[in-house]
Enzyme design. Structure first.
Site, PDB file in Angstrom:
ATOM      1  N   TYR A  91      60.967  33.366  86.190  1.00 46.54           N
ATOM      2  CA  TYR A  91      60.335  33.229  87.506  1.00 46.54           C
ATOM      3  C   TYR A  91      60.588  31.939  88.190  1.00 46.54           C
ATOM      4  O   TYR A  91      60.272  31.729  89.331  1.00 46.54           O
ATOM      5  CB  TYR A  91      58.611  33.146  87.393  1.00 46.54           C
ATOM      6  CG  TYR A  91      58.017  34.604  87.092  1.00 46.54           C
ATOM      7  CD1 TYR A  91      58.552  35.392  86.072  1.00 46.54           C
ATOM      8  CD2 TYR A  91      57.111  34.928  87.901  1.00 46.54           C
ATOM      9  CE1 TYR A  91      58.144  36.737  85.861  1.00 46.54           C
ATOM     10  CE2 TYR A  91      56.522  36.504  87.773  1.00 46.54           C
ATOM     11  CZ  TYR A  91      57.066  37.231  86.903  1.00 46.54           C
ATOM     12  OH  TYR A  91      56.817  38.333  86.612  1.00 46.54           O
TER      13      TYR A  91
ATOM     14  N   LYS B 156      58.817  36.886  72.610  1.00 45.04           N
ATOM     15  CA  LYS B 156      59.893  37.681  71.879  1.00 45.04           C
ATOM     16  C   LYS B 156      61.105  37.033  71.310  1.00 45.04           C
ATOM     17  O   LYS B 156      62.035  36.799  71.687  1.00 45.04           O
ATOM     18  CB  LYS B 156      60.440  38.437  73.178  1.00 45.04           C
ATOM     19  CG  LYS B 156      61.203  39.615  72.871  1.00 45.04           C
ATOM     20  CD  LYS B 156      60.634  40.900  72.380  1.00 45.04           C
ATOM     21  CE  LYS B 156      61.808  41.910  71.838  1.00 45.04           C
ATOM     22  NZ  LYS B 156      61.421  43.072  70.946  1.00 45.04           N
TER      23      LYS B 156
ATOM     24  N   ASP C  40      56.221  43.146  72.415  1.00 46.03           N
ATOM     25  CA  ASP C  40      56.273  44.548  72.513  1.00 46.03           C
ATOM     26  C   ASP C  40      55.274  45.227  71.733  1.00 46.03           C
ATOM     27  O   ASP C  40      54.466  46.072  71.960  1.00 46.03           O
ATOM     28  CB  ASP C  40      57.444  45.394  72.287  1.00 46.03           C
ATOM     29  CG  ASP C  40      58.304  44.444  70.947  1.00 46.03           C
ATOM     30  OD1 ASP C  40      58.221  43.488  70.505  1.00 46.03           O
ATOM     31  OD2 ASP C  40      59.459  45.233  70.828  1.00 46.03           O
TER      32      ASP C  40
ATOM     33  N   ASP D 289      52.741  38.001  82.778  1.00 40.34           N
ATOM     34  CA  ASP D 289      52.571  38.931  84.041  1.00 40.34           C
ATOM     35  C   ASP D 289      52.315  40.383  83.450  1.00 40.34           C
ATOM     36  O   ASP D 289      51.306  41.051  83.970  1.00 40.34           O
ATOM     37  CB  ASP D 289      53.789  38.658  84.690  1.00 40.34           C
ATOM     38  CG  ASP D 289      53.648  39.177  86.240  1.00 40.34           C
ATOM     39  OD1 ASP D 289      52.535  39.617  86.558  1.00 40.34           O
ATOM     40  OD2 ASP D 289      54.486  39.495  86.974  1.00 40.34           O
TER      41      ASP D 289
END
Ligand code: NAP
Length: 387
Positions: free
Chosen positions: A134, A201, A252, A276
């Site tokens: 971002y 992740k 995930d 987000d």
């Protein structure tokens, strides 16, 4: 007792922004009137309204008003996809170093949810707001800049990047990870929360998200040792009693686990992008994202906003749910030390929903006639006035 006067900036924003901001401000006024304190609202314009008036979507006037007030509420602001100007929301977060995006997700009785036991959902998402993809360090595939970056990486590191690839840079830094981890830990201590789970992740993006995990653990273990316990501590026989469980999960996997076992998640600490995504998924568990409010907090400034966007199809139709913005305002009241007014607002919203008064997004699942944005807000104000 002397009344506290607070100057709060407000940005109406785009789409449904003006309706939900105005409704929420009248609810805040009603709640503040009932408790000690005064709020003085100061308008700051950003988004399409500012573009019309100043020829700039984020004019100096807006920036100066926020600097002056230090605290602001903000309606959603539109950002075009794949082209056009940079997100005003992201610019504001970076400009005022609002590094923590805090989003409480707690089930409110009366709202229909897609899961069987939504009352098990009570999480607070701590999303890092100033790092990650971002940051906006990205170049179009056919730009000279993208060409230079591709050439540099291919010739120095043999990266094998295709010559039609667009480039975006993922940046996760140690100091920024450490400061949001500290804020999440202090919040957990002050609010008697049970656990903090790092969402990452790091198995794939080892030196960005993997590092986020490692640096967060090092803050918890080096600076909050007596207040936290890790899963390996418990495995080696250490008592978890009275301590905050500090653990981590791969991103995930978390998307299925917050649905199947939401009670296992309390505070979620995440880099910007993960935070987000998981916010909207968590919002769905308690009905929809229209009901979620959030805080963007830095060391000096704070901006409060709903989690949802401009929902343009509902703009100007007196249909939008103002609850997300109201929840953001309740967080703002808590932040400025008007916790009484915040509780009045929260309790009144719950009481109104229990009476099955709700806007279309919620009423359609309750099987009741929908209330308009204004009618819902009036019902909340009436409840506050009768308290
Ligand atoms: P969105 O505006 O949140 O709307 C998506 C859908 O969510 C709507 O079509 C509507 O669903 C529902 N919804 C959201 N808020 C609602 C409310 N208050 N009341 C009732 N329903 C509500 O998301 P988007 O379509 O992805 O984004 C639109 C624009 O908003 C984009 O320009 C985006 O950049 C911007 N945005 C701004 C912010 C911000 O300012 N912080 C945040 C997110 C997005 P149904 O269709 O199911 O009725």
């Amino acid at each position: 007792m002397a009344e506290t006067r607070n100057r709060i900036a407000y940005i109406k924003g785009d789409g449904i922004g003006p309706e939900v901001v105005e409704s929420s401000m009248s609810v805040v006024n009603a709640a503040v009137k009932k408790s000690s304190g005064i709020i003085e609202w100061v308008e700051a314009k950003a988004g399409s309204e500012a573009e019309k008036e100043y020829g700039d979507r984020l004019p100096e006037e807006c920036i100066n008003t926020i600097k002056d007030c230090k605290v602001a509420i903000k309606g959603p602001i539109e950002t075009p996809v794949g082209k056009g100007f940079k997100s005003i929301n992201v610019r504001l977060r970076l400009l005022f170093d609002l590094y923590a995006n805090i989003r409480p997700v707690k089930y409110v009785q009366g709202i229909s949810s897609p899961i069987v036991n939504p009352e098990r959902v009570n999480m607070v998402i701590f999303r890092e707001n100033t790092d990650d993809l971002y940051r906006g360090i990205e170049w179009k595939s056919d730009s000279a800049e993208a060409g230079k970056v591709r050439d540099f990486l291919n010739s120095n590191f043999n990266s094998g990047i295709e010559n039609d690839a667009g480039i975006g840079i993922k940046v996760i830094s140690r100091a920024k990870t450490e400061r949001i981890t500290r804020m999440a830990l202090k919040y957990a201590i002050n609010h008697n929360r049970r656990s903090i789970t790092i969402m990452h992740k790091g198995n794939i993006m080892k030196y960005t998200e993997g590092a986020f995990r490692e640096w967060a653990y090092s803050v918890a273990q080096n600076e909050f040792r007596d207040r936290i316990v890790t899963e390996s501590d418990i495995a080696s026989g250490k008592s978890a009693s009275g301590k905050i469980l500090f653990n981590d999960r791969i991103a995930d996997n978390m998307f299925q686990q917050i649905i199947t076992r939401p009670e296992e998640y309390d505070i979620i600490l995440a880099p910007n992008l993960n935070g987000d995504y998981i916010s909207d998924a968590a919002g769905a568990l308690i009905g929809n994202i229209g009901v979620l409010g959030g805080a963007n907090i830095g060391d000096e400034y704070a901006v409060f906003e709903a989690v949802h966007g401009t929902a343009p199809k509902y703009a100007g139709k007196n249909t939008a749910n103002p609850m997300g913005m109201m929840k953001a305002c309740s967080l703002m009241l808590e932040h400025i030390g008007m916790g009484d007014a915040a509780s009045l607002m929260d309790n009144a919203i719950s009481a109104v929903l229990e009476k099955k008064i709700a806007t279309k997004d919620i009423a359609r699942y309750m099987g009741t006639e929908p209330a308009g944005t204004r009618e819902f807000s009036d019902a909340v104000i009436e409840k506050i006035n009768r308290t």
